[in-house]
Design an enzyme around this catalytic site. Structure first.
Site, PDB file in Angstrom:
ATOM      1  N   SER A  71      46.399  41.915  35.406  1.00  0.00           N
ATOM      2  CA  SER A  71      47.643  41.630  36.124  1.00  0.00           C
ATOM      3  C   SER A  71      48.781  41.672  35.114  1.00  0.00           C
ATOM      4  CB  SER A  71      47.565  40.230  36.737  1.00  0.00           C
ATOM      5  OG  SER A  71      48.833  39.804  37.194  1.00  0.00           O
ATOM      6  N   TYR A  84      45.602  31.238  35.995  1.00  0.00           N
ATOM      7  CA  TYR A  84      45.538  32.658  36.394  1.00  0.00           C
ATOM      8  C   TYR A  84      45.920  33.554  35.211  1.00  0.00           C
ATOM      9  CZ  TYR A  84      46.431  36.899  39.152  1.00  0.00           C
ATOM     10  OH  TYR A  84      46.409  38.188  39.651  1.00  0.00           O
ATOM     11  N   LYS A 120      43.646  36.425  33.296  1.00  0.00           N
ATOM     12  CA  LYS A 120      44.006  37.846  33.272  1.00  0.00           C
ATOM     13  C   LYS A 120      44.286  38.335  31.846  1.00  0.00           C
ATOM     14  CE  LYS A 120      43.573  38.587  37.696  1.00  0.00           C
ATOM     15  NZ  LYS A 120      42.493  39.464  38.220  1.00  0.00           N
TER      16      LYS A 120
END
Ligand SMILES: NC(=O)c1ccc[n+]([C@@H]2O[C@H](COP(=O)([O-])OP(=O)(O)OC[C@H]3O[C@@H](n4cnc5c(N)ncnc54)[C@H](O)[C@@H]3O)[C@@H](O)[C@H]2O)c1
Length: 256
Positions: free
Chosen positions: A147, A160, A164
């Site tokens: 991401s 998160y 990533k």
């Protein structure tokens, strides 16, 4: 649309909705021989059956296989299932989740749940695919879903972003390890893409309008635009590309 994936067997995790579904359909549009659609449940949002139906309509072999990517044995069985079509040539480890409550105080149970899908699940998929490619003596391409949040940090998505960022470095480390066998490993880093994940996470949904305004192209990305980039990474058109983190973000991370 093209035949850059001609004769290739493509396997996509988390492919019953959103970006994964678009990657699977793009693979069929770009001439794949077979596309294996996998997800933890057949009907998360759009649905695995709908995905395989669209792929079949394009005249491409397909099948749905339920797989929880956090379960090593299930991932191994998924990759083994590709033998039905001759073995996997392009492995796309796409399944991933966000948290409703992320940030510096993220709860331990949420943190572990997210890491299990976004990091463990990606590694298990890459490992199983690489093992099969080596055993067949037919190197392929492995694409890991990262991401833009794995390249630039955001306070509201501490867990998160950590996962990533790990995927980006996982791609580089695996590229080094598997390159001598001819296996390429790359990460793909979408910007803000209009999917269920974005619409159902209130924090991310609120932030997305700000992202859109700062994005040079002034719009959110379409899932199919990630599908096309993955098709390129999976194809021989990118045969000298390994270990990269390909940003597909409308230019967002290129500007201040
Ligand atoms: N939407 C965005 O803007 C965006 C941006 C950057 C990266 N991503 C990444 O793209 C990937 C797909 O996201 P999306 O936006 O399509 O979200 P989505 O929620 O529509 O799709 C995610 C899919 O993963 C599946 N999944 C969840 N847990 C799983 C598990 N344990 N095993 C197997 N499958 C599981 C879900 O069932 C779902 O079908 C994720 O890795 C996400 O982090 C999304």
């Amino acid at each position: 649309m093209s035949d850059i994936l001609k004769d290739k067997v493509v396997l996509v995790t988390g492919a019953a909705s959103g970006i994964g579904r678009a990657i699977a359909i793009s693979a069929a549009r770009h001439g794949a021989k077979a596309v294996i659609v996998s997800d933890v449940t057949e009907t998360p949002h759009e649905g695995g059956t709908q995905t395989t139906a669209e792929i079949e309509a394009l005249g491409v072999l397909t099948r749905f296989q339920r797989t929880d990517v956090t379960q090593h044995a299930e991932v191994d069985a998924l990759v083994d299932a590709a033998a039905e079509f001759g073995g996997v040539d392009v492995m796309v480890c796409n399944a991933g989740i966000t948290l409703r409550e992320d940030g510096p105080d993220v709860a331990e149970s949420d943190y572990r749940r997210l890491m299990a899908v976004n990091l463990d699940g990606v590694l298990f998929g890459a490992q199983a695919a690489a093992r099969q490619m080596k055993a067949r003596g037919k190197p392929g391409s492995i694409v890991l879903m990262a991401s833009m949040g794995g390249i630039a940090g955001a306070g509201m998505t501490v867990a998160y972003s950590t996962s990533k960022g790990g995927v980006v470095l996982m791609a580089k480390a695996l590229a080094d390890a598997l390159g001598p066998d001819g296996i390429r490993v790359n990460a793909i880093c979408p910007g803000t893409i209009d999917t269920h994940l974005l619409r159902t996470n209130p924090g991310i949904a609120a932030a997305s309008e700000g992202f859109r305004q700062r994005t040079p192209l002034r719009r959110l990305g379409k899932p199919s635009e990630i599908g096309d980039a993955v098709a390129w990474l999976g194809s021989d058109m990118s045969s000298y590309v390994t270990g990269i983190a390909l940003l597909v973000d409308g230019g967002l991370l290129s500007v201040i």
